[in-house]
Scaffold this motif. Structure first.
Motif, PDB file in Angstrom:
ATOM      1  N   GLY A 210       0.822  -1.216   0.000  1.00  0.00           N
ATOM      2  CA  GLY A 210       0.000   0.000   0.000  1.00  0.00           C
ATOM      3  C   GLY A 210       0.855   1.266   0.000  1.00  0.00           C
ATOM      4  N   ALA A 211       1.918   1.234   0.814  1.00  0.00           N
ATOM      5  CA  ALA A 211       2.779   2.423   0.911  1.00  0.00           C
ATOM      6  C   ALA A 211       3.479   2.689  -0.421  1.00  0.00           C
ATOM      7  CB  ALA A 211       3.808   2.234   2.022  1.00  0.00           C
ATOM      8  N   LEU A 212       3.957   1.625  -1.078  1.00  0.00           N
ATOM      9  CA  LEU A 212       4.641   1.785  -2.364  1.00  0.00           C
ATOM     10  C   LEU A 212       3.650   2.269  -3.416  1.00  0.00           C
ATOM     11  CD1 LEU A 212       6.719  -1.538  -2.315  1.00  0.00           C
ATOM     12  CD2 LEU A 212       7.601   0.760  -1.864  1.00  0.00           C
ATOM     13  N   SER A 213       2.449   1.701  -3.359  1.00  0.00           N
ATOM     14  CA  SER A 213       1.434   2.008  -4.343  1.00  0.00           C
ATOM     15  C   SER A 213       0.914   3.440  -4.205  1.00  0.00           C
ATOM     16  CB  SER A 213       0.321   0.972  -4.202  1.00  0.00           C
ATOM     17  OG  SER A 213      -0.799   1.377  -4.896  1.00  0.00           O
ATOM     18  N   THR A 214       0.872   3.940  -2.975  1.00  0.00           N
ATOM     19  CA  THR A 214       0.437   5.328  -2.761  1.00  0.00           C
ATOM     20  C   THR A 214       1.379   6.278  -3.489  1.00  0.00           C
ATOM     21  OG1 THR A 214      -0.397   4.719  -0.608  1.00  0.00           O
ATOM     22  CG2 THR A 214      -0.030   7.064  -0.963  1.00  0.00           C
ATOM     23  N   TYR A 215       2.658   5.913  -3.492  1.00  0.00           N
ATOM     24  CA  TYR A 215       3.614   6.764  -4.211  1.00  0.00           C
ATOM     25  C   TYR A 215       3.486   6.545  -5.716  1.00  0.00           C
ATOM     26  CZ  TYR A 215       8.030   8.567  -5.989  1.00  0.00           C
ATOM     27  OH  TYR A 215       8.992   9.230  -6.718  1.00  0.00           O
ATOM     28  N   LYS A 216       3.544   5.287  -6.156  1.00  0.00           N
ATOM     29  CA  LYS A 216       3.452   4.981  -7.588  1.00  0.00           C
ATOM     30  C   LYS A 216       2.859   3.590  -7.777  1.00  0.00           C
ATOM     31  CE  LYS A 216       7.313   7.415  -9.773  1.00  0.00           C
ATOM     32  NZ  LYS A 216       8.667   7.280 -10.351  1.00  0.00           N
ATOM     33  N   PRO A 217       1.635   3.498  -8.246  1.00  0.00           N
ATOM     34  CA  PRO A 217       1.049   2.165  -8.470  1.00  0.00           C
ATOM     35  C   PRO A 217       1.913   1.305  -9.397  1.00  0.00           C
ATOM     36  CG  PRO A 217      -0.639   3.855  -8.618  1.00  0.00           C
ATOM     37  CD  PRO A 217       0.662   4.577  -8.476  1.00  0.00           C
ATOM     38  N   ALA A 218       2.569   1.935 -10.366  1.00  0.00           N
ATOM     39  CA  ALA A 218       3.391   1.171 -11.316  1.00  0.00           C
ATOM     40  C   ALA A 218       4.551   0.484 -10.611  1.00  0.00           C
ATOM     41  CB  ALA A 218       3.915   2.095 -12.407  1.00  0.00           C
ATOM     42  N   THR A 295      13.005   6.482  -3.646  1.00  0.00           N
ATOM     43  CA  THR A 295      14.241   6.114  -4.357  1.00  0.00           C
ATOM     44  C   THR A 295      14.060   4.756  -5.033  1.00  0.00           C
ATOM     45  OG1 THR A 295      15.363   6.971  -2.374  1.00  0.00           O
ATOM     46  CG2 THR A 295      16.753   5.956  -4.061  1.00  0.00           C
ATOM     47  N   LEU A 296      13.548   3.790  -4.259  1.00  0.00           N
ATOM     48  CA  LEU A 296      13.432   2.428  -4.783  1.00  0.00           C
ATOM     49  C   LEU A 296      12.364   2.358  -5.873  1.00  0.00           C
ATOM     50  CD1 LEU A 296      13.867   0.227  -1.570  1.00  0.00           C
ATOM     51  CD2 LEU A 296      15.595   1.228  -3.076  1.00  0.00           C
ATOM     52  N   CYS A 297      11.255   3.056  -5.671  1.00  0.00           N
ATOM     53  CA  CYS A 297      10.200   3.025  -6.689  1.00  0.00           C
ATOM     54  C   CYS A 297      10.639   3.748  -7.961  1.00  0.00           C
ATOM     55  CB  CYS A 297       8.902   3.623  -6.140  1.00  0.00           C
ATOM     56  SG  CYS A 297       7.998   2.430  -5.128  1.00  0.00           S
ATOM     57  N   ASP A 298      11.471   4.757  -7.823  1.00  0.00           N
ATOM     58  CA  ASP A 298      11.970   5.421  -9.028  1.00  0.00           C
ATOM     59  C   ASP A 298      12.840   4.458  -9.839  1.00  0.00           C
ATOM     60  OD1 ASP A 298      10.586   7.670  -8.374  1.00  0.00           O
ATOM     61  OD2 ASP A 298      12.312   8.808  -7.623  1.00  0.00           O
ATOM     62  N   ILE A 299      13.566   3.607  -9.166  1.00  0.00           N
ATOM     63  CA  ILE A 299      14.356   2.597  -9.895  1.00  0.00           C
ATOM     64  C   ILE A 299      13.401   1.594 -10.553  1.00  0.00           C
ATOM     65  CG2 ILE A 299      16.074   0.737  -9.688  1.00  0.00           C
ATOM     66  CD1 ILE A 299      17.304   2.299  -7.310  1.00  0.00           C
ATOM     67  N   MET A 300      12.380   1.159  -9.801  1.00  0.00           N
ATOM     68  CA  MET A 300      11.448   0.152 -10.331  1.00  0.00           C
ATOM     69  C   MET A 300      10.652   0.666 -11.536  1.00  0.00           C
ATOM     70  SD  MET A 300      11.948  -2.678  -8.819  1.00  0.00           S
ATOM     71  CE  MET A 300      10.806  -3.663  -9.787  1.00  0.00           C
ATOM     72  N   THR A 301      10.561   1.980 -11.677  1.00  0.00           N
ATOM     73  CA  THR A 301       9.774   2.519 -12.791  1.00  0.00           C
ATOM     74  C   THR A 301      10.652   3.255 -13.798  1.00  0.00           C
ATOM     75  OG1 THR A 301       9.322   4.460 -11.403  1.00  0.00           O
ATOM     76  CG2 THR A 301       7.644   2.742 -11.435  1.00  0.00           C
ATOM     77  N   GLU A 310      15.398  -6.847 -14.129  1.00  0.00           N
ATOM     78  CA  GLU A 310      16.617  -6.023 -14.065  1.00  0.00           C
ATOM     79  C   GLU A 310      16.431  -4.842 -13.115  1.00  0.00           C
ATOM     80  OE1 GLU A 310      19.268  -5.693 -17.041  1.00  0.00           O
ATOM     81  OE2 GLU A 310      18.950  -7.835 -17.434  1.00  0.00           O
ATOM     82  N   LYS A 311      15.238  -4.303 -13.085  1.00  0.00           N
ATOM     83  CA  LYS A 311      14.953  -3.192 -12.168  1.00  0.00           C
ATOM     84  C   LYS A 311      15.041  -3.680 -10.721  1.00  0.00           C
ATOM     85  CE  LYS A 311      11.966  -0.841 -15.450  1.00  0.00           C
ATOM     86  NZ  LYS A 311      10.796  -1.153 -16.255  1.00  0.00           N
ATOM     87  N   TYR A 312      14.479  -4.868 -10.512  1.00  0.00           N
ATOM     88  CA  TYR A 312      14.504  -5.464  -9.165  1.00  0.00           C
ATOM     89  C   TYR A 312      15.953  -5.692  -8.737  1.00  0.00           C
ATOM     90  CZ  TYR A 312      11.865  -8.096  -5.536  1.00  0.00           C
ATOM     91  OH  TYR A 312      11.269  -8.521  -4.376  1.00  0.00           O
ATOM     92  N   ALA A 313      16.773  -6.112  -9.709  1.00  0.00           N
ATOM     93  CA  ALA A 313      18.206  -6.327  -9.425  1.00  0.00           C
ATOM     94  C   ALA A 313      18.902  -4.996  -9.170  1.00  0.00           C
ATOM     95  CB  ALA A 313      18.865  -7.072 -10.577  1.00  0.00           C
ATOM     96  N   ALA A 314      18.471  -3.963  -9.865  1.00  0.00           N
ATOM     97  CA  ALA A 314      19.090  -2.638  -9.659  1.00  0.00           C
ATOM     98  C   ALA A 314      18.794  -2.129  -8.245  1.00  0.00           C
ATOM     99  CB  ALA A 314      18.580  -1.652 -10.705  1.00  0.00           C
ATOM    100  N   VAL A 315      17.587  -2.409  -7.753  1.00  0.00           N
ATOM    101  CA  VAL A 315      17.256  -2.038  -6.372  1.00  0.00           C
ATOM    102  C   VAL A 315      18.183  -2.787  -5.418  1.00  0.00           C
ATOM    103  CG1 VAL A 315      15.519  -2.355  -4.553  1.00  0.00           C
ATOM    104  CG2 VAL A 315      14.856  -1.347  -6.742  1.00  0.00           C
ATOM    105  N   ASN A 316      18.367  -4.086  -5.684  1.00  0.00           N
ATOM    106  CA  ASN A 316      19.246  -4.887  -4.828  1.00  0.00           C
ATOM    107  C   ASN A 316      20.681  -4.343  -4.836  1.00  0.00           C
ATOM    108  OD1 ASN A 316      19.545  -7.269  -3.110  1.00  0.00           O
ATOM    109  ND2 ASN A 316      20.808  -8.092  -4.776  1.00  0.00           N
ATOM    110  N   ASP A 317      21.155  -3.953  -6.027  1.00  0.00           N
ATOM    111  CA  ASP A 317      22.498  -3.352  -6.142  1.00  0.00           C
ATOM    112  C   ASP A 317      22.607  -2.117  -5.257  1.00  0.00           C
ATOM    113  OD1 ASP A 317      23.429  -5.142  -7.939  1.00  0.00           O
ATOM    114  OD2 ASP A 317      23.225  -3.846  -9.703  1.00  0.00           O
ATOM    115  N   ARG A 318      21.572  -1.300  -5.348  1.00  0.00           N
ATOM    116  CA  ARG A 318      21.567  -0.051  -4.578  1.00  0.00           C
ATOM    117  C   ARG A 318      21.644  -0.347  -3.076  1.00  0.00           C
ATOM    118  NH1 ARG A 318      19.937   5.591  -4.936  1.00  0.00           N
ATOM    119  NH2 ARG A 318      21.047   6.265  -3.092  1.00  0.00           N
ATOM    120  N   MET A 319      20.889  -1.363  -2.658  1.00  0.00           N
ATOM    121  CA  MET A 319      20.876  -1.706  -1.232  1.00  0.00           C
ATOM    122  C   MET A 319      22.206  -2.330  -0.798  1.00  0.00           C
ATOM    123  SD  MET A 319      18.094  -0.549  -0.147  1.00  0.00           S
ATOM    124  CE  MET A 319      18.085  -1.241   1.491  1.00  0.00           C
TER     125      MET A 319
END
Ligand code: NAG
Ligand code: NAG
Ligand code: NAG
Ligand code: NAG
Ligand code: NAG
Ligand code: NAG
Length: 502
Positions: A210-218, A295-301, A310-319
Motif C-alpha cells: 500500500g505504501a509503495l502504491s500510494t507513491y506509484k502504483p506502477a 528512491t526504490l520506486c523510481d528505480i522500479m519505474t 533487471e529493475k529489481y536487481a538494480a534495487v538490490n544493487d543499490r541496497m
C-alpha cells in the motif's frame, strides 16, 4: 553477511556497529551531534532476580540502566524508557521526543535494558535451556522490581508519577506494564506497538504494498512482474546463472533447495520492507544520501532499465552498495547456524533471542504465500515454524507456538486490552500498525494515527523536516501527558469514608 529474518521490528537507529538489523539498515551517518546533548552517559547496574516466579530460586544478575537528570526538578515525574529486543542505545538516554517532554515536565529519565538483550547477562549463555527466562512476563516483573528498587535508591517521592515509554515491542511492554502494574505506572506512551500476537502476519506485506502504491502504483506492478519472472526462472531451473549474476549471490543458487529459495525471496522483498518500515524517520541528520521508498520506486519505474527483473536487481544493487556489501547472502544453513550461536558475544545474539520470543510468544511471521502476492509466494508460515524447531529443538513446533501466541493474547487481552491512561501512536506507512491499537476505544485511552509516517516516527527528536501531522501528534501526546500529570482522577481520600459494617 546480510541477514534479515525477523529483523524488521525495533525502532532501530544510531548504533551501526552491532546486530543484524544495523547491517541491513545502517543507512548513512548517525544523528548529528547538535541534536544530542553533551552529557556523558554512565551505565548503572540493578540487581535483578533471574526468576520472578519461583521463590526458591535465589539467583540474581545485573541489569543495565542509565539516567538523565538534566531536567529534573524536585517533585517532577519519573520517565521510564523500556528497552526492547536489542542492546540499549545511550543515544535514547540523551535524546528523542521523550527527552523533549522531560524538559517540559521537569522529569527525571531512566532507561532500562531488556533482559537477554545487550550487556546484562542473566545466565551463563543464551542456551535454549536458559532462554526459558526470556519472556514478556519476566521482563515486566523486571520493570516493576526496578521501579520499586529505584524509588528507594534515589529517594523518589511516593507521590511522583511514573510514565512508561516504549516503541515497537517495548511499546507493547509499556502498555502491558500499565495494565499489569497500574499502582506503579501512572500512564504510558506506547508507540508502534503490536498488541495482537499472530502467527501469520500476512498483513505486513500488504501495508508495504500500500505504501509503495500510494507513491506509484506502477512500482507495485513492476515488483510483482519481477517476482513472477524470478519465480519462473527458479521453477524451470534454467538460466539460474543469470540470477546468480544479476542479484550478485554470494553462492550459486540451488533452485531445488526450497529453504534457500525462500530466503532469497525474503531478502529481496526485505529491500523494500526495510525501507518502508523506516521511511524518512529521523535517524539520519543528513538526508542527502538517504534511501527512501521513493528512491526504490523510481528505480522500479525507470524505463531505461530493460525488464522488471533487471529493475529489481538494480534495487538490490543499490541496497548492497549502501550497506557496503559485495554480494547477497541467502543461504538458509548460514542463517540457522547464526541463530544457533548461544554466545553473548555473537553479533547476532539479539536476533537469536528475538527469534526465540517469536517462536514462543508472538509469531509475527511475515508470510507471502497468499494468492497473487506482490513479493512472490515462497514464504509460508511453516517456513518460519520449521526454523523454530531447527534452531531451538524439536519441542519448538507449530503447536507450541500456537499455544504461546494464544497465551500472549489472553494474558494481555490483545486489542481488547483493558487499561487507562495509555496513548497509542501509529504511522500509516508502518506495517506494524496492522497489529496495533489504531482506534480510540474509551475516554481514558487514546489512539493517534499519523498518515504518512513510519515505524516509531514520533519517538525521534523533532526536526524541521517533520511532516505537519507528526508535529501535531507530538503536541497531542504532550497534551495527554499534561492532563495525566496534573489532573488526578482518583478520589480525594480525605473526603471518602469507608463504608463500614459492624
Ligand atoms: C525453582 O528454583 C529451585 C532452586 O533453583 C529449583 O530447584 C526448582 O526446580 C525451581 N522450580 C521451578 C518450577 O522452576
Ligand atoms: C549532506 O551530505 C552531502 C553529501 O554527503 C553533502 O554534500 C552535504 O553538504 C551534507 N549536508 C549537510 C547539511 O550536512
Ligand atoms: C534510470 O536509469 C539509468 C540507467 O541506470 C540512469 O542513468 C538514469 O539516471 C535513471 N533515471 C532516473 C530518473 O533515475
Ligand atoms: C560504508 O563505508 C563508508 C566508507 O568506508 C563508511 O563511511 C560508511 O559508514 C559505511 N556504511 C555502512 C552502512 O557501513
Ligand atoms: C559464536 O559467536 C562467537 C562470537 O562471534 C564466535 O567466537 C563463536 O565461534 C561462535 N560459535 C559458533 C559455534 O559458531
Ligand atoms: C490470539 O491468538 C490466538 C492463537 O493464534 C488466536 O486464535 C486468536 O484469534 C488471537 N486473538 C485474536 C483477537 O485474533
Amino acid at each position: 553477511m546480510r541477514f534479515i529474518i525477523y529483523a524488521l521490528l525495533g525502532c532501530v537507529w544510531w548504533d551501526v556497529t552491532t546486530g543484524a538489523r544495523r547491517i541491513k539498515l545502517g543507512l548513512g551517518e548517525p544523528n548529528s551531534p547538535e541534536t544530542r546533548n553533551a552529557q556523558p552517559v554512565v551505565d548503572y547496574w540493578f540487581q535483578q532476580k533471574l526468576d520472578h516466579f519461583n521463590a526458591t530460586d535465589k539467583r540474581t544478575w545485573k541489569q543495565r540502566y542509565q539516567i538523565n537528570e538534566q531536567f529534573y526538578k524536585s517533585g517532577g515525574p519519573v520517565f521510564l524508557m523500556i528497552g526492547g529486543e536489542d542492546k540499549m542505545s545511550s543515544k535514547w538516554t540523551n535524546s528523542g521526543a521523550w527527552i523533549e517532554y522531560a524538559g517540559e515536565f521537569n522529569a527525571v529519565c531512566f532507561q532500562l535494558e531488556h533482559r537477554f538483550y545487550g550487556d546484562g547477562h542473566p545466565t551463563e549463555d543464551a542456551s535454549t535451556a536458559n532462554l526459558v527466562y526470556l519472556s514478556t512476563e519476566q521482563a515486566l516483573a523486571d520493570l516493576a522490581e526496578f521501579m520499586v528498587g529505584t524509588k528507594a535508591t534515589y529517594n523518589i517521592s511516593p507521590e511522583s508519577k511514573w510514565i512508561a515509554f516504549g516503541g515497537s515491542y517495548s511499546g507493547s511492554l509499556a502498555a502491558w506494564l500499565r495494565m499489569k502494574y497500574p499502582h506503579l505506572v501512572h500512564a504510558a506512551v506506547s508507540s508502534s506497538a503490536p498488541l495482537l500476537a499472530k502467527i501469520d502476519f500476512h498483513e505486513y506485506y500488504k501495508v508495504v504494498e500500500g505504501a509503495l502504491s500510494t507513491y506509484k502504483p506502477a512500482c507495485v506492478t513492476q515488483i510483482k512482474l519481477a517476482n513472477q519472472m524470478l519465480n519462473a526462472i527458479i521453477e524451470s531451473d534454467k538460466e539460474i546463472k543469470y540470477i546468480n549474476k544479476k542479484f550478485k549471490l554470494c553462492d550459486p543458487l540451488n533452485a531445488k533447495n526450497n529453504k534457500d529459495v525462500s530466503i532469497l525471496f525474503e531478502t529481496l522483498a526485505g529491500n523494500f520492507a526495510g525501507i518502508v518500515q523506516y521511511n524518512k524517520d529521523n535517524r539520519l541528520s543528513n538526508r542527502t544520501n538517504e534511501i527512501t521508498l521513493e528512491t526504490l520506486c523510481d528505480i522500479m519505474t525507470n524505463e531505461s532499465i530493460a525488464s522488471p527483473l533487471e529493475k529489481y536487481a538494480a534495487v538490490n544493487d543499490r541496497m548492497l552498495s549502501s550497506n557496503n556489501l559485495t554480494c547477497t547472502d541467502y543461504v538458509y544453513e548460514n542463517t540457522v547456524n547464526i541463530l544457533k550461536n548461544i554466545s553473548w558475544e555473537s553479533p547476532y545474539a539479539s536476533s537469536r533471542q528475538w527469534t526465540y520470543q517469536t517462536c514462543t510468544e508472538f509469531g509475527f511471521y511475515q508470510t507471502s504465500n497468499q494468492d497473487e502476492h506482490v513479493f512472490g509466494s515462497k514464504l509460508p508460515v511453516n517456513f518460519f515454524t520449521d526454523m523454530c524447531a531447527e534452531v531451538y529443538g524439536e519441542k519448538f513446533d507449530a503447536d507450541l507456538l500456537a499455544k504461546g501466541v494464544d497465551r500472549t493474547n489472553w494474558t494481555y487481552g490483545e486489542l481488547n486490552i483493558k487499561e487507562t491512561r495509555v496513548v497509542y501512536v501509529h504511522g500509516s506507512v508502518d506495517p506494524w500498525h496492522a497489529l496495533g491499537m489504531t482506534r480510540t476505544k474509551t475516554v481514558k485511552t487514546a489512539a493517534i494515527f499519523i498518515v504518512g509516517t513510519a515505524h516509531c516516527a514520533n519517538m525521534y527528536p523533532s526536526a524541521t523536516t517533520d511532516l505537519p501531522q507528526l508535529t501535531k501528534a507530538r503536541a497531542t501526546i504532550k497534551a495527554f501527558l499534561t492532563d495525566w500529570l496534573t489532573i488526578s482522577d482518583d478520589l480525594d481520600s480525605a473526603n471518602q469514608e469507608t463504608v463500614r459494617f459492624d
